[in-house]
Design an enzyme around this catalytic site. Structure first.
Site, PDB file in Angstrom:
ATOM      1  CG  HIS A 111      -1.627   1.300   1.448  1.00 43.19           C
ATOM      2  ND1 HIS A 111      -1.402   2.129   2.523  1.00 43.19           N
ATOM      3  CD2 HIS A 111      -2.563   1.923   0.683  1.00 43.19           C
ATOM      4  CE1 HIS A 111      -2.179   3.198   2.430  1.00 43.19           C
ATOM      5  NE2 HIS A 111      -2.886   3.103   1.336  1.00 43.19           N
ATOM      6  CB  SER A 112       0.892   4.282   0.347  1.00 41.21           C
ATOM      7  OG  SER A 112       1.283   5.625   0.239  1.00 41.21           O
ATOM      8  CG  LEU A 113       7.148   3.709   1.277  1.00 41.35           C
ATOM      9  CD1 LEU A 113       8.012   4.381   0.220  1.00 41.35           C
ATOM     10  CD2 LEU A 113       7.621   4.088   2.673  1.00 41.35           C
ATOM     11  N   GLY A 115       3.697  -0.160  -1.853  1.00 47.10           N
ATOM     12  CA  GLY A 115       3.553  -0.592  -3.235  1.00 47.10           C
ATOM     13  C   GLY A 115       4.819  -0.364  -4.031  1.00 47.10           C
ATOM     14  CB  SER A 136       1.715   2.802  -4.915  1.00 50.54           C
ATOM     15  OG  SER A 136       1.572   1.827  -3.917  1.00 50.54           O
TER      16      SER A 136
END
Length: 287
Positions: A111-113, A115, A136
Protein backbone atom coordinates in the site's frame (compact mmCIF):
# COMPACT_ATOMS: atom_id res chain seq x y z
CA UNK A 1 -14.96 5.11 21.41
CA UNK A 2 -16.60 2.52 19.19
CA UNK A 3 -19.06 0.32 21.11
CA UNK A 4 -20.34 -1.98 18.37
CA UNK A 5 -17.89 -3.76 16.10
CA UNK A 6 -18.63 -5.86 13.01
CA UNK A 7 -18.36 -9.59 13.66
CA UNK A 8 -15.82 -10.10 10.87
CA UNK A 9 -13.56 -7.43 12.38
CA UNK A 10 -13.72 -8.92 15.89
CA UNK A 11 -12.98 -12.38 14.50
CA UNK A 12 -10.00 -11.05 12.57
CA UNK A 13 -8.47 -9.33 15.59
CA UNK A 14 -9.03 -12.45 17.70
CA UNK A 15 -6.79 -14.34 15.27
CA UNK A 16 -3.46 -13.85 17.02
CA UNK A 17 -0.45 -13.62 14.67
CA UNK A 18 3.01 -14.95 15.34
CA UNK A 19 5.40 -12.12 16.27
CA UNK A 20 8.83 -12.62 14.71
CA UNK A 21 11.89 -10.63 13.65
CA UNK A 22 14.89 -10.96 11.38
CA UNK A 23 18.20 -9.07 11.30
CA UNK A 24 18.78 -7.18 8.04
CA UNK A 25 21.95 -5.15 7.52
CA UNK A 26 22.36 -4.60 11.26
CA UNK A 27 18.73 -3.66 11.91
CA UNK A 28 16.02 -5.80 13.50
CA UNK A 29 12.98 -6.06 11.24
CA UNK A 30 9.74 -7.19 12.89
CA UNK A 31 6.98 -9.04 11.10
CA UNK A 32 3.72 -10.79 11.90
CA UNK A 33 2.54 -14.10 10.45
CA UNK A 34 -0.81 -15.83 10.06
CA UNK A 35 -2.02 -19.11 8.57
CA UNK A 36 -0.27 -22.19 7.26
CA UNK A 37 -2.15 -23.36 4.14
CA UNK A 38 -0.68 -24.48 0.83
CA UNK A 39 -2.07 -21.63 -1.28
CA UNK A 40 0.29 -19.03 -2.74
CA UNK A 41 1.78 -17.17 0.24
CA UNK A 42 1.25 -13.42 0.58
CA UNK A 43 3.50 -10.72 2.02
CA UNK A 44 1.84 -7.43 3.00
CA UNK A 45 3.78 -4.14 2.99
CA UNK A 46 2.39 -1.04 4.73
CA UNK A 47 2.64 2.59 3.62
CA UNK A 48 4.95 5.36 4.76
CA UNK A 49 4.50 6.22 8.44
CA UNK A 50 2.26 3.19 8.97
CA UNK A 51 3.08 -0.29 10.33
CA UNK A 52 2.07 -3.94 10.07
CA UNK A 53 -1.00 -3.43 12.27
CA UNK A 54 -2.73 -1.71 9.35
CA UNK A 55 -3.15 -5.24 7.99
CA UNK A 56 -4.41 -6.89 11.22
CA UNK A 57 -8.01 -6.98 10.02
CA UNK A 58 -7.05 -7.93 6.45
CA UNK A 59 -4.45 -10.67 6.89
CA UNK A 60 -6.56 -13.31 8.74
CA UNK A 61 -9.12 -13.43 5.93
CA UNK A 62 -6.35 -13.90 3.37
CA UNK A 63 -4.64 -16.53 5.56
CA UNK A 64 -7.57 -18.97 5.56
CA UNK A 65 -5.70 -21.23 3.13
CA UNK A 66 -2.20 -19.79 2.92
CA UNK A 67 0.69 -18.29 4.85
CA UNK A 68 0.52 -14.50 5.17
CA UNK A 69 3.03 -12.12 6.72
CA UNK A 70 2.99 -8.35 7.32
CA UNK A 71 6.33 -6.59 7.73
CA UNK A 72 7.27 -3.50 9.76
CA UNK A 73 9.72 -1.68 7.51
CA UNK A 74 12.70 -0.23 9.37
CA UNK A 75 11.80 3.10 10.94
CA UNK A 76 8.22 1.91 11.37
CA UNK A 77 6.27 -0.06 13.95
CA UNK A 78 8.34 -2.43 16.08
CA UNK A 79 11.34 -2.54 13.74
CA UNK A 80 14.62 -0.78 14.42
CA UNK A 81 15.75 2.57 13.04
CA UNK A 82 18.47 3.44 10.54
CA UNK A 83 20.54 6.52 9.80
CA UNK A 84 19.04 6.62 6.28
CA UNK A 85 16.32 4.82 4.35
CA UNK A 86 15.68 3.93 0.71
CA UNK A 87 13.37 1.74 -1.35
CA UNK A 88 15.96 -0.89 -2.15
CA UNK A 89 16.89 -1.46 1.49
CA UNK A 90 13.23 -1.69 2.49
CA UNK A 91 12.72 -4.23 -0.30
CA UNK A 92 15.70 -6.19 1.06
CA UNK A 93 13.96 -6.26 4.45
CA UNK A 94 10.70 -7.62 3.03
CA UNK A 95 12.56 -10.27 1.05
CA UNK A 96 14.53 -11.26 4.16
CA UNK A 97 11.35 -11.56 6.24
CA UNK A 98 9.75 -13.64 3.48
CA UNK A 99 12.76 -15.97 3.48
CA UNK A 100 12.72 -16.19 7.28
CA UNK A 101 9.03 -17.17 7.15
CA UNK A 102 9.80 -19.79 4.46
CA UNK A 103 7.57 -18.12 1.87
CA UNK A 104 8.26 -19.46 -1.62
CA UNK A 105 7.48 -17.01 -4.45
CA UNK A 106 5.06 -14.95 -2.37
CA UNK A 107 2.49 -12.61 -3.86
CA UNK A 108 3.53 -9.10 -2.78
CA UNK A 109 0.78 -6.67 -1.76
CA UNK A 110 1.91 -3.14 -0.96
CA UNK A 111 0.00 0.00 0.00
CA UNK A 112 1.24 3.48 -0.91
CA UNK A 113 5.00 3.51 -0.17
CA UNK A 114 4.70 -0.25 0.36
CA UNK A 115 3.55 -0.59 -3.23
CA UNK A 116 6.77 1.02 -4.42
CA UNK A 117 8.72 -1.33 -2.15
CA UNK A 118 6.83 -4.30 -3.63
CA UNK A 119 7.58 -3.10 -7.16
CA UNK A 120 11.26 -2.76 -6.27
CA UNK A 121 11.13 -6.40 -5.16
CA UNK A 122 9.79 -7.19 -8.62
CA UNK A 123 13.01 -5.86 -10.21
CA UNK A 124 15.13 -8.57 -8.60
CA UNK A 125 16.40 -11.84 -10.08
CA UNK A 126 14.03 -13.80 -7.85
CA UNK A 127 10.82 -11.81 -7.98
CA UNK A 128 7.15 -12.20 -7.03
CA UNK A 129 5.19 -13.51 -10.01
CA UNK A 130 2.34 -11.24 -8.93
CA UNK A 131 2.61 -7.78 -7.39
CA UNK A 132 -0.54 -6.02 -6.16
CA UNK A 133 -0.08 -2.29 -5.68
CA UNK A 134 -2.70 -0.49 -3.57
CA UNK A 135 -2.98 3.26 -4.25
CA UNK A 136 0.72 3.95 -4.71
CA UNK A 137 2.14 7.09 -6.33
CA UNK A 138 3.50 5.34 -9.41
CA UNK A 139 2.65 7.90 -12.08
CA UNK A 140 4.65 11.10 -12.48
CA UNK A 141 1.55 13.15 -11.67
CA UNK A 142 0.86 11.21 -8.48
CA UNK A 143 4.48 11.53 -7.38
CA UNK A 144 4.34 15.31 -7.71
CA UNK A 145 1.08 15.45 -5.76
CA UNK A 146 2.51 13.43 -2.86
CA UNK A 147 5.72 15.40 -2.39
CA UNK A 148 3.93 17.50 0.25
CA UNK A 149 4.33 14.53 2.61
CA UNK A 150 7.99 15.46 3.02
CA UNK A 151 6.98 18.42 5.16
CA UNK A 152 6.55 15.92 8.00
CA UNK A 153 10.35 15.82 8.32
CA UNK A 154 10.30 19.34 9.76
CA UNK A 155 8.14 18.30 12.69
CA UNK A 156 10.04 17.36 15.86
CA UNK A 157 9.13 14.27 17.88
CA UNK A 158 6.66 15.25 20.61
CA UNK A 159 6.12 13.20 23.78
CA UNK A 160 2.86 13.11 25.75
CA UNK A 161 2.25 12.23 29.38
CA UNK A 162 -1.35 11.32 28.56
CA UNK A 163 -1.71 8.25 26.31
CA UNK A 164 -5.28 9.11 25.34
CA UNK A 165 -4.28 12.61 24.27
CA UNK A 166 -1.86 11.12 21.75
CA UNK A 167 -4.41 8.56 20.55
CA UNK A 168 -6.94 11.31 19.92
CA UNK A 169 -4.46 13.06 17.62
CA UNK A 170 -4.18 10.05 15.34
CA UNK A 171 -5.66 10.63 11.89
CA UNK A 172 -4.77 8.76 8.71
CA UNK A 173 -3.06 11.17 6.30
CA UNK A 174 -4.76 12.27 4.15
CA UNK A 175 -8.03 11.93 6.10
CA UNK A 176 -11.18 10.74 4.35
CA UNK A 177 -14.86 10.74 5.30
CA UNK A 178 -15.05 7.01 4.60
CA UNK A 179 -12.46 6.15 7.30
CA UNK A 180 -14.03 3.61 9.65
CA UNK A 181 -13.56 4.76 13.27
CA UNK A 182 -13.14 1.27 14.72
CA UNK A 183 -10.28 0.50 12.32
CA UNK A 184 -8.66 3.86 13.01
CA UNK A 185 -8.88 3.22 16.77
CA UNK A 186 -7.15 -0.16 16.45
CA UNK A 187 -4.37 1.21 14.26
CA UNK A 188 -3.83 4.19 16.55
CA UNK A 189 -3.37 1.95 19.59
CA UNK A 190 -0.73 -0.07 17.71
CA UNK A 191 1.09 3.03 16.44
CA UNK A 192 2.29 4.51 19.75
CA UNK A 193 4.89 3.48 22.30
CA UNK A 194 5.96 4.56 25.79
CA UNK A 195 9.46 6.03 25.85
CA UNK A 196 11.39 7.45 28.81
CA UNK A 197 10.13 10.96 27.96
CA UNK A 198 6.50 9.85 27.52
CA UNK A 199 4.15 8.51 24.84
CA UNK A 200 5.16 9.04 21.21
CA UNK A 201 4.52 7.70 17.74
CA UNK A 202 6.51 4.58 16.85
CA UNK A 203 7.61 5.90 13.47
CA UNK A 204 10.94 7.60 12.82
CA UNK A 205 10.31 10.99 11.07
CA UNK A 206 13.53 10.34 9.19
CA UNK A 207 11.69 7.89 6.94
CA UNK A 208 10.35 10.83 4.96
CA UNK A 209 13.82 12.21 4.31
CA UNK A 210 14.79 9.65 1.66
CA UNK A 211 15.96 11.49 -1.47
CA UNK A 212 13.46 12.43 -4.16
CA UNK A 213 15.87 10.85 -6.65
CA UNK A 214 15.22 7.50 -4.95
CA UNK A 215 12.81 6.66 -7.75
CA UNK A 216 11.60 3.31 -8.98
CA UNK A 217 12.68 2.08 -12.43
CA UNK A 218 9.38 0.69 -13.69
CA UNK A 219 11.07 -0.60 -16.85
CA UNK A 220 12.84 -3.24 -14.73
CA UNK A 221 9.68 -4.57 -13.06
CA UNK A 222 9.00 -8.21 -13.89
CA UNK A 223 6.00 -10.46 -13.41
CA UNK A 224 2.33 -9.50 -13.47
CA UNK A 225 1.29 -6.21 -11.85
CA UNK A 226 -2.17 -5.37 -10.52
CA UNK A 227 -2.78 -1.73 -9.57
CA UNK A 228 -5.72 -0.95 -7.28
CA UNK A 229 -6.40 2.78 -7.20
CA UNK A 230 -8.60 4.53 -4.64
CA UNK A 231 -11.40 6.62 -6.16
CA UNK A 232 -10.33 9.67 -4.15
CA UNK A 233 -6.66 8.71 -4.18
CA UNK A 234 -4.33 8.06 -7.10
CA UNK A 235 -7.28 7.51 -9.46
CA UNK A 236 -7.28 11.32 -9.71
CA UNK A 237 -3.90 11.07 -11.47
CA UNK A 238 -4.53 8.41 -14.15
CA UNK A 239 -1.81 6.50 -15.94
CA UNK A 240 -0.54 7.79 -19.23
CA UNK A 241 -0.40 5.40 -22.17
CA UNK A 242 3.40 5.28 -21.89
CA UNK A 243 3.26 4.43 -18.18
CA UNK A 244 0.81 1.59 -18.82
CA UNK A 245 3.05 0.21 -21.55
CA UNK A 246 6.01 0.19 -19.15
CA UNK A 247 4.03 -1.89 -16.63
CA UNK A 248 3.57 -4.54 -19.31
CA UNK A 249 0.72 -5.96 -21.42
CA UNK A 250 -0.62 -8.07 -18.55
CA UNK A 251 -0.91 -5.16 -16.09
CA UNK A 252 -4.37 -4.57 -14.63
CA UNK A 253 -5.57 -1.23 -13.28
CA UNK A 254 -8.82 -1.04 -11.30
CA UNK A 255 -10.47 1.59 -9.12
CA UNK A 256 -11.90 0.82 -5.68
CA UNK A 257 -15.17 2.81 -5.42
CA UNK A 258 -15.85 5.19 -2.53
CA UNK A 259 -12.37 4.96 -1.10
CA UNK A 260 -9.75 7.46 -0.07
CA UNK A 261 -6.04 6.70 -0.08
CA UNK A 262 -6.21 4.23 2.83
CA UNK A 263 -8.27 1.51 1.18
CA UNK A 264 -7.88 -0.95 4.07
CA UNK A 265 -9.39 1.66 6.40
CA UNK A 266 -12.20 2.78 4.04
CA UNK A 267 -13.19 -0.34 2.12
CA UNK A 268 -11.55 -3.37 3.82
CA UNK A 269 -14.05 -5.96 2.56
CA UNK A 270 -13.61 -4.79 -1.02
CA UNK A 271 -9.83 -4.92 -0.66
CA UNK A 272 -9.94 -8.44 0.76
CA UNK A 273 -12.18 -9.60 -2.09
CA UNK A 274 -10.00 -7.99 -4.76
CA UNK A 275 -6.77 -9.46 -3.38
CA UNK A 276 -8.40 -12.89 -3.10
CA UNK A 277 -9.65 -12.70 -6.69
CA UNK A 278 -6.28 -11.79 -8.14
CA UNK A 279 -4.37 -14.32 -6.03
CA UNK A 280 -6.85 -17.05 -7.03
CA UNK A 281 -6.52 -16.12 -10.70
CA UNK A 282 -2.74 -16.18 -10.39
CA UNK A 283 -2.87 -19.57 -8.65
CA UNK A 284 -5.15 -21.05 -11.34
CA UNK A 285 -2.87 -19.77 -14.11
CA UNK A 286 0.12 -21.60 -12.65
CA UNK A 287 -1.30 -25.00 -13.62
Amino acid sequence: MTTSLPEWFVEALNTEPEERQVLVDGCHVAYRAWGDGDGPPVVLVHGGGANASWWDHIAPALAADRRVIAVDLSGHGDSGRRDAYDLRLWADEVLAASDDANLVSPVAVGHSLGGLVALDMATRDVVPALTIVVDSAITDAARREWLWMRRITAKPVVHYTDRNQLLERFTPTPPDAANRPYIVEHIAARSITLATEGWRWKLDPGIFARPVSDALDLARVQGRVVVLQAERGTARTPFSKAELEILGPDATVAVVPDSGHHVMVDQPEALIDLVRQHVSAYDAARF
